[in-house]
Write an enzyme that holds these catalytic residues in place. Structure first.
Site, short mmCIF file in Angstrom:
data_model
loop_
_atom_site.label_atom_id
_atom_site.label_comp_id
_atom_site.label_asym_id
_atom_site.label_seq_id
_atom_site.Cartn_x
_atom_site.Cartn_y
_atom_site.Cartn_z
CE1 TYR A 140 2.64 5.77 -42.78
CE2 TYR A 140 4.56 7.20 -42.59
CZ TYR A 140 3.21 6.95 -42.33
OH TYR A 140 2.48 7.86 -41.62
CB THR A 190 2.73 -2.85 8.97
OG1 THR A 190 3.18 -2.60 10.32
CG2 THR A 190 3.74 -2.27 8.00
CB ALA A 247 -0.94 0.01 1.21
N GLY A 300 14.80 -2.57 13.00
CA GLY A 300 14.36 -2.97 14.33
C GLY A 300 15.17 -4.15 14.83
NE ARG A 351 13.58 5.15 3.21
CZ ARG A 351 14.08 4.19 3.98
NH1 ARG A 351 15.38 4.17 4.25
NH2 ARG A 351 13.29 3.26 4.48
CB ALA A 353 22.74 -3.29 -59.74
#
Length: 486
Positions: free
Chosen positions: A392, A83, A13, A145, A18, A428
């Site tokens: 094209y 969270t 989510a 942590g 950063r 050619a």
């Protein structure tokens, strides 16, 4: 539901500030998939009964990325951050009867493999724990942590960097943000956590603390390689993760029988595939859904994106996307194959040749200095240097059709729509604006004229003459059938 059943919740989510990007963090790619795609690919190998992805930031773009994974459901996170809140919403959407395990993964941790997660689940179940977390040991754990254990080795709590004492900050074991919970305990503890903290968020780590305070067992399993458990938070970590994944993929194909001469300059997406006895030379990129068949040689200095390479083909110093290269075909050096380029068995596309939306027939050659666009080339064709199919007209694309055993002179321009019949020849410098019948020689040094029967007269006994004879027989048969109808 049985208690051994597994539900997976993937957290995706967040914005990921950063990364300094308009693209959500979990959609940045490594190895041919977005970060969340790697997590989902691994999760789908764990035999879960339910897989949920929690989304919020740029939700529609994230949803588009998970469409490739059938059975995965998206859950929207509300305005309450954290969270803990993301998991609470996902768990609330589980059937009330679900009493199995809930595996929580992060959408920005792409390198976790099935073996590591299976070991985590085994530790959780064998320990009879209410929660089990994945940990990793780092020489420099700054920013993560810390996992604090009791004297007997059991997990006591998780302490965030900013809250850690000097002794706690010295601990090298960190929380990887991957958890397994027993669903009933998780539901109960999630109701107890709030947002009374400096960030104003619901922290999932609070569930671990509450379980321990209530005397419930909490276990931990340490990742065998700390690098695979770490998330991606910025572009530097994205590059680090990409390099680790690429080394893993190259190693896998080497063990499967592919020769990769220089892994340091070779990049192979996790979504690509190599057969045994493939050789990949330095400076090569095998990307997307590219598949390379047995005995092919790719490189050096080649990029293949979503291509199919046949057995024994050779592709040198080439850039190709959405191309099919047949068995025994040769491409390059310095060739450019654009989407829709298809080379049949034994075909050749040579130096400084660009091919787009065209087929090159069996054994046919476009040796050098040519542009082939919107063209069908038959068998045994040899186009002279400098061939251009002018497809094209400033409004629409038109197709050129070149029959079997056609040989053209150098510096030809084929102004589409135009057809060259089987066995035809061109001089050619010719600019071919009109169809050339089978076996004719087309010249345009003056206004173009077709010399009927030139091949039978001047190239008797050649493959081209045989092709003309077949065409004549077909024309005669068609005329006979027309006369009978009359």
């Amino acid at each position: 539901m049985a208690q051994s059943e597994l539900a997976i919740v993937i957290l995706a989510a967040g914005q990921g500030t950063r990364m300094k990007s308009k693209l959500p963090k979990v959609l940045h790619e490594i190895g041919g998939r977005p970060l969340v795609g790697h997590v989902l690919h691994t999760a789908q190998q764990l035999d879960a009964v339910i897989t949920r992805v929690v989304v919020r930031h740029e939700r529609d773009r994230v949803l588009a990325a998970i469409d490739d994974f059938p059975g995965v459901e998206a859950i929207d996170q509300d305005d309450i951050p954290g969270t803990g809140r993301a998991v609470q919403i996902a768990v609330a959407a589980l059937p009330e009867s679900f009493a199995g395990d809930v595996l929580v993964l992060s959408g920005d941790v792409p390198l976790l493999d099935v073996d590591t997660l299976a070991s985590l689940l085994d530790t959780h179940r064998s320990a009879g724990a209410e929660a089990t977390l994945l940990t990793a040991s780092l020489d420099d754990p700054t920013g993560y942590g810390r996992v604090i254990r009791d004297a007997d080795g059991t997990v006591s709590r998780i302490v965030e960097q900013k809250d850690a004492t000097d002794d706690e900050a010295a601990v090298g074991e960190i929380n990887a943000g991957v958890y397994v919970f027993r669903a009933p305990s998780l539901r109960t503890q999630l109701e107890r956590i709030g947002t009374d903290n400096a960030q104003g968020e619901m922290y999932l780590t609070d569930v671990v603390r509450l379980l321990r305070e209530d005397g419930h067992p909490v276990a931990a399993a340490q990742a065998p390689d700390a690098r695979i458990a770490l998330g991606v938070n910025d572009r530097a970590q994205l590059a680090d993760a990409a390099a680790i994944l690429n080394a893993r993929v190259i190693r896998r194909w080497q063990l499967e029988g592919a020769t990769i001469l220089d892994p340091t300059t070779t990049w192979i997406d996790d979504t690509a595939s190599l057969a045994p006895d493939v050789t990949v030379l330095p400076g090569t990129f095998v990307l997307g859904a590219t598949s390379v068949a047995e005995g092919a040689t790719i490189g050096p200095d080649t990029s293949l994106v979503d291509c199919e390479v046949g057995e024994g083909a050779t592709v040198r110093r080439t850039d190709a996307t959405l191309a099919v290269i047949g068995a025994g075909a040769t491409v390059g050096p310095f060739a450019f194959l654009r989407p829709g380029a298809e080379l049949a068995t034994g075909a050749k596309v040579g130096t400084f040749v660009e091919v787009k939306n065209s087929t090159v027939g069996e054994g046919s050659k476009v040796p050098h200095l040519s542009y082939i666009g919107d063209t069908t080339i038959g068998r045994g064709v040899n186009l002279g240097a400098g061939a251009i199919t002018a497809n094209y007209d400033d409004i629409a694309k038109h197709r050129t059709v070149i029959g079997d055993e056609v040989h053209t002179g150098s510096h030809n321009v084929f102004v589409a729509p135009v057809t060259l019949g089987d066995g035809a020849k061109t001089g050619a410098g010719a600019v071919i604006r009109k169809d050339v019948p089978a076996g004719a020689l087309a010249l345009s040094v003056a206004p173009q004229r077709n010399i009927a029967g030139w091949v039978e007269t001047n190239r008797a006994g050649t493959a081209a003459a045989e092709a003309v004879a077949r065409a004549r027989a077909a024309e005669k048969a068609a005329d006979g059938a027309h006369q009978e109808d009359r």
